[in-house]
Each structure stands twice: as structure tokens, then as C-alpha cells.
Write a protein that holds these residues in place. Structure first.
Motif, short mmCIF file in Angstrom:
data_model
loop_
_atom_site.label_atom_id
_atom_site.label_comp_id
_atom_site.label_asym_id
_atom_site.label_seq_id
_atom_site.Cartn_x
_atom_site.Cartn_y
_atom_site.Cartn_z
N CYS A 154 37.85 -12.21 57.42
CA CYS A 154 37.32 -12.62 56.12
C CYS A 154 38.07 -11.96 54.96
O CYS A 154 38.54 -10.83 55.05
CB CYS A 154 35.85 -12.25 56.00
SG CYS A 154 34.77 -13.21 57.06
N GLY A 155 38.17 -12.68 53.89
CA GLY A 155 38.67 -12.16 52.63
C GLY A 155 37.91 -12.83 51.49
O GLY A 155 37.71 -14.04 51.53
N PRO A 156 37.44 -12.03 50.53
CA PRO A 156 37.59 -10.59 50.39
C PRO A 156 36.75 -9.82 51.42
O PRO A 156 35.78 -10.33 51.96
CB PRO A 156 37.08 -10.30 48.98
CG PRO A 156 37.02 -11.61 48.29
CD PRO A 156 36.76 -12.61 49.36
N ARG A 157 37.16 -8.57 51.66
CA ARG A 157 36.45 -7.65 52.54
C ARG A 157 36.76 -6.24 52.06
O ARG A 157 37.70 -6.01 51.30
CB ARG A 157 36.89 -7.82 53.99
CG ARG A 157 38.36 -7.49 54.20
CD ARG A 157 38.84 -7.71 55.62
NE ARG A 157 40.27 -7.42 55.69
CZ ARG A 157 41.23 -8.28 55.38
NH1 ARG A 157 40.93 -9.51 54.99
NH2 ARG A 157 42.51 -7.93 55.45
N GLY A 158 35.98 -5.29 52.54
CA GLY A 158 36.31 -3.88 52.28
C GLY A 158 36.11 -3.46 50.83
O GLY A 158 35.31 -4.04 50.10
N ASN A 213 31.01 -12.38 46.91
CA ASN A 213 32.27 -12.84 47.51
C ASN A 213 32.32 -12.55 49.01
O ASN A 213 32.76 -13.39 49.80
CB ASN A 213 33.46 -12.17 46.83
CG ASN A 213 33.72 -12.70 45.44
OD1 ASN A 213 33.15 -13.73 45.04
ND2 ASN A 213 34.54 -12.01 44.68
N ARG A 214 31.88 -11.36 49.41
CA ARG A 214 31.93 -11.01 50.83
C ARG A 214 30.95 -11.86 51.63
O ARG A 214 31.26 -12.27 52.75
CB ARG A 214 31.66 -9.51 51.01
CG ARG A 214 32.91 -8.67 50.73
CD ARG A 214 32.62 -7.30 50.17
NE ARG A 214 33.86 -6.66 49.72
CZ ARG A 214 34.55 -7.02 48.62
NH1 ARG A 214 34.10 -8.01 47.86
NH2 ARG A 214 35.68 -6.42 48.30
N GLN A 215 29.79 -12.13 51.07
CA GLN A 215 28.83 -12.98 51.77
C GLN A 215 29.34 -14.41 51.88
O GLN A 215 29.17 -15.06 52.92
CB GLN A 215 27.48 -12.92 51.07
CG GLN A 215 26.79 -11.57 51.22
CD GLN A 215 25.44 -11.48 50.54
OE1 GLN A 215 24.83 -12.50 50.21
NE2 GLN A 215 24.95 -10.27 50.33
N ASP A 216 29.99 -14.91 50.85
CA ASP A 216 30.54 -16.27 50.89
C ASP A 216 31.61 -16.40 51.98
O ASP A 216 31.66 -17.40 52.71
CB ASP A 216 31.15 -16.65 49.54
CG ASP A 216 30.09 -16.96 48.49
OD1 ASP A 216 28.91 -17.13 48.85
OD2 ASP A 216 30.45 -17.02 47.29
N ALA A 217 32.46 -15.38 52.11
CA ALA A 217 33.52 -15.42 53.12
C ALA A 217 32.92 -15.40 54.52
O ALA A 217 33.38 -16.10 55.43
CB ALA A 217 34.48 -14.25 52.91
N VAL A 218 31.88 -14.58 54.72
CA VAL A 218 31.22 -14.51 56.02
C VAL A 218 30.56 -15.86 56.35
O VAL A 218 30.63 -16.33 57.49
CB VAL A 218 30.20 -13.36 56.05
CG1 VAL A 218 29.30 -13.45 57.28
CG2 VAL A 218 30.93 -12.02 56.03
N LEU A 275 42.88 -16.33 58.72
CA LEU A 275 42.26 -15.80 57.51
C LEU A 275 41.21 -16.78 56.98
O LEU A 275 41.45 -17.99 56.91
CB LEU A 275 43.32 -15.55 56.44
CG LEU A 275 44.39 -14.51 56.78
CD1 LEU A 275 45.37 -14.36 55.63
CD2 LEU A 275 43.76 -13.16 57.12
N ALA A 276 40.06 -16.23 56.62
CA ALA A 276 39.00 -17.01 55.98
C ALA A 276 38.82 -16.44 54.57
O ALA A 276 38.01 -15.55 54.35
CB ALA A 276 37.71 -16.92 56.77
N ILE A 277 39.62 -16.93 53.65
CA ILE A 277 39.64 -16.38 52.29
C ILE A 277 38.94 -17.35 51.35
O ILE A 277 39.29 -18.53 51.27
CB ILE A 277 41.09 -16.14 51.81
CG1 ILE A 277 41.78 -15.13 52.73
CG2 ILE A 277 41.11 -15.65 50.36
CD1 ILE A 277 43.25 -14.93 52.44
N THR A 278 37.93 -16.84 50.65
CA THR A 278 37.16 -17.70 49.75
C THR A 278 37.32 -17.32 48.28
O THR A 278 36.87 -18.05 47.41
CB THR A 278 35.66 -17.63 50.12
OG1 THR A 278 35.24 -16.26 50.11
CG2 THR A 278 35.41 -18.22 51.50
#
Length: 338
Positions: free
Chosen positions: A19-23, A216-221, A307-310
Motif C-alpha cells: 500500500c501507498g501511502p504507508r508509514g 489516505n492509509r485507510q483508502d489504500a488498504v 503497488l496499491a497507491i491511492t
């Protein structure tokens, strides 16, 4: 032409959806940077009240550089009162800086600017004569800090839809709400909807309280989780935003989801046979641990990373004025950036 070795053939295939964004988010990056810069500017020890962020790898790395973590200011020895004390990214009640001033301590506030924004939203509600409803998790440092911005009794904590159904305010027509920055977007929407149903005059904050990084992190997940046999979230058990990512992954379609701090925690018997793995990281988890976990799977699987980048994040929060201009080495920057 690719020559497949016997070892290569023996490994089962695995698709890793990363996932991206992450961290690290901008607020976490800023908080860590403040501690590192303070050590550069003032020397060790630099005291930090509470974990600067919820991640043991980060905390232990800062301890190795000379940071000393305390829970309360009275733990700081009198002979070190001229050394800086840093307040964590989660924010603190107003009583904490007041206590620091009473003790003649030099403090640096590393509260995330987006948490400070929630503090201001809550204070604005109160200034306008509204009782404040804080949607959040009891006992979380951010919740303690936000409630501590206002006089006792002027904030009510609501955690769930069930809480919202039974909440009885003194004046139902003069209410305003704010939320903890790291909540589940979907869960929070349900709580707000129930409160608005019961209290039509409930006033929202001027801007969304849940921070961009959480969303953003929840959307990517949500994008990566459907069809995953397992979804791993890198994060600490006391990290609210990391635990929410585990829940989001399950709701979005992952068969299982685990919260993991380090690769050494992976129980391969529990993991069992999988073909699709999702990976994300909470906002206080460094990228080096994500890499460590990916390499642990590469050692056992013929892994392909997708990559799963949103979203792309470009936010950058300035450090305290006292620390601007203090130089960082390349090694320092690598640590700060995870």
C-alpha cells in the motif's frame, strides 16, 4: 531468458500488494526530527514525555542517540532541568506545559499540527457556548491531551454508535463535536450520523478532524485488501491508527489481518499457505521494518510486489523555531525518514 534454480522452483508464488501511502506521516516525521535536532543542538540527555510516537523501533533508536523517555515531568532530575524536554506528537493537556514552566524546564512541543488543529476546534466550540463532544478512544494520549485543553466537565467522550445512542447532554441544542485524528473514517461517520440524528443542531468543526494521513492509509488498504489471504499492518499494539488499519483490511475483504511490530514476530505456522498478501504500515512505523517483513516473505516465497497507491503525500511540517537551521547528517536524515 530466465533460468529457474531448484531453490527458486521450490518456493510457492506470492503476490504482495504494498500500500501507498504507508508509514511515517508528516506529523510523525516532524516529531522524530525535533528529538534528533534537540540532541544535536543541546546534547544528551534530551527528555521526552511519553513515547514520542507509538513505535518501539523509533523509541529505542532515539534512546541510543541519548533521548530519555519519562511518563511525568517529576522524573527529570533537578540537575538536568536546563536540558530540553519534548512533548510527544499526540499532544498534552494544558496542565503539562504549565507544570514545566513551574519547574523552570525548557520544553519543546512536538504536538502534530493536525492534533493542535483539533485542540483549536474544541476551544472554538466552547468559546461559542457549546458543550464539546469528543469522538475518540478513552485513555489514548491524544484524547487525554484534547480533553485537557478545556475546563473539566466541558467535554464528553463518545466512543461508539452505542454511546451516541444513550448520550444525554444537559443542553441538546448547544453541542459541537471534534474527533481524534486517527479513527476509522467509516466508524466515525456512523457515530456522527447517530449524534446528528439525535441532536439536529449539533455543530461540526470547520474542517474534518481525522487527519489526511489516516484517511489516505485507510483508502489504500481498502483498495488492496479485497482477495488477500492475509493482510499485515506494520505497527504497535498501542497505535490507534495502526489498529484501525487492521479493522479496515478485514472489512474490505481480507480473509485475515495481523498487526506486526517486527519480522521476528511472524508465526509461519499460523500464516500457513497464502498466495496474496497485503502490507501497509501505520503512521508511526518506519519503512525499514516494512522492508524487513517483505524480505522475510521473499526468503520463503517467490514474491512479486504490486503497488496499491491511492494518493501522493507532499505535506511537510516545520520544526520549532529554536531548531531551524540545526544541521543533520545523512545518517540522521535516514533515521528521521524511516
Amino acid at each position: 531468458m530466465t533460468i529457474l534454480t531448484e531453490q527458486h522452483l521450490a518456493k510457492p508464488p506470492l503476490t504482495i500488494r504494498l500500500c501507498g501511502p504507508r508509514g511515517f506521516c508528516a506529523g510523525v516525521d516532524r516529531a522524530i526530527q525535533i528529538v534528533v535536532l534537540a540532541l544535536k543542538a543541546y546534547g544528551a540527555p534530551v527528555y521526552v514525555r511519553h513515547e514520542i510516537v507509538h513505535n518501539r523501533y523509533v523509541v529505542e533508536g532515539l534512546e541510543a542517540k541519548g533521548a530519555v523517555f519519562v511518563e511525568e515531568l517529576d522524573e527529570i532530575p533537578p540537575e538536568h532541568r536546563n536540558q530540553p524536554v519534548v512533548f510527544s506528537a499526540h499532544g498534552v493537556p494544558k496542565s503539562v506545559p504549565a507544570d514545566a514552566e513551574a519547574r523552570n524546564l525548557f520544553y519543546l512541543d512536538a504536538t502534530c499540527p493536525l492534533v493542535s488543529k483539533v485542540h483549536k476546534q474544541a476551544m472554538r466550540h466552547q468559546r461559542l457556548g457549546r458543550h464539546v463532544i469528543l469522538i475518540g478512544h478513552a485513555g489514548h494520549p491524544e484524547v487525554i491531551g484534547t480533553m485537557g485543553q478545556l475546563p473539566e466537565g466541558s467535554v464528553s467522550l463518545v466512543e461508539t454508535v452505542e454511546d451516541a445512542e444513550v448520550y444525554l447532554p444537559e443542553d441538546p441544542d448547544n453541542l459541537g463535536f471534534v474527533t481524534q485524528t486517527t479513527l476509522s473514517v467509516d466508524d466515525t461517520a456512523g457515530v456522527i450520523a447517530k449524534l446528528q440524528e439525535r441532536f439536529p443542531n449539533l455543530q461540526a468543526p470547520a474542517a474534518d478532524s481525522i487527519c489526511y494521513a489516516t484517511t489516505n492509509r485507510q483508502d489504500a488498504v481498502k483498495e488492496a485488501a479485497p482477495g488477500c489471504d492475509l493482510f499485515i499492518v506494520v505497527g504497535a499494539p498501542n497505535s490507534s491508527n495502526s489498529k484501525r488499519l487492521v479493522e479496515v483490511a478485514l472489512r474490505a475483504g481480507a480473509q485475515r489481518s495481523l498487526l506486526v511490530q517486527r519480522a521476528s514476530e511472524l508465526d509461519w505456522d499460523e500464516i500457513g499457505p497464502i498466495s496474496t498478501l497485503g502490507i501497509s504500515a501505520g503512521a508511526s512505523a518506519p519503512e525499514v521494518i516494512v522492508d524487513e517483513i517483505i524480505e522475510a516473505f521473499r526468503a520463503r516465497y517467490d514474491a512479486t510486489v504490486e503497488l496499491a497507491i491511492t494518493a501522493e503525500e507532499t505535506e511537510n511540517f516545520l520544526v520549532n523555531r529554536e531548531l531551524r537551521g540545526v544541521p543533520l547528517t545523512r545518517e540522521d536524515m535516514a533515521f528521521v525518514n524511516g
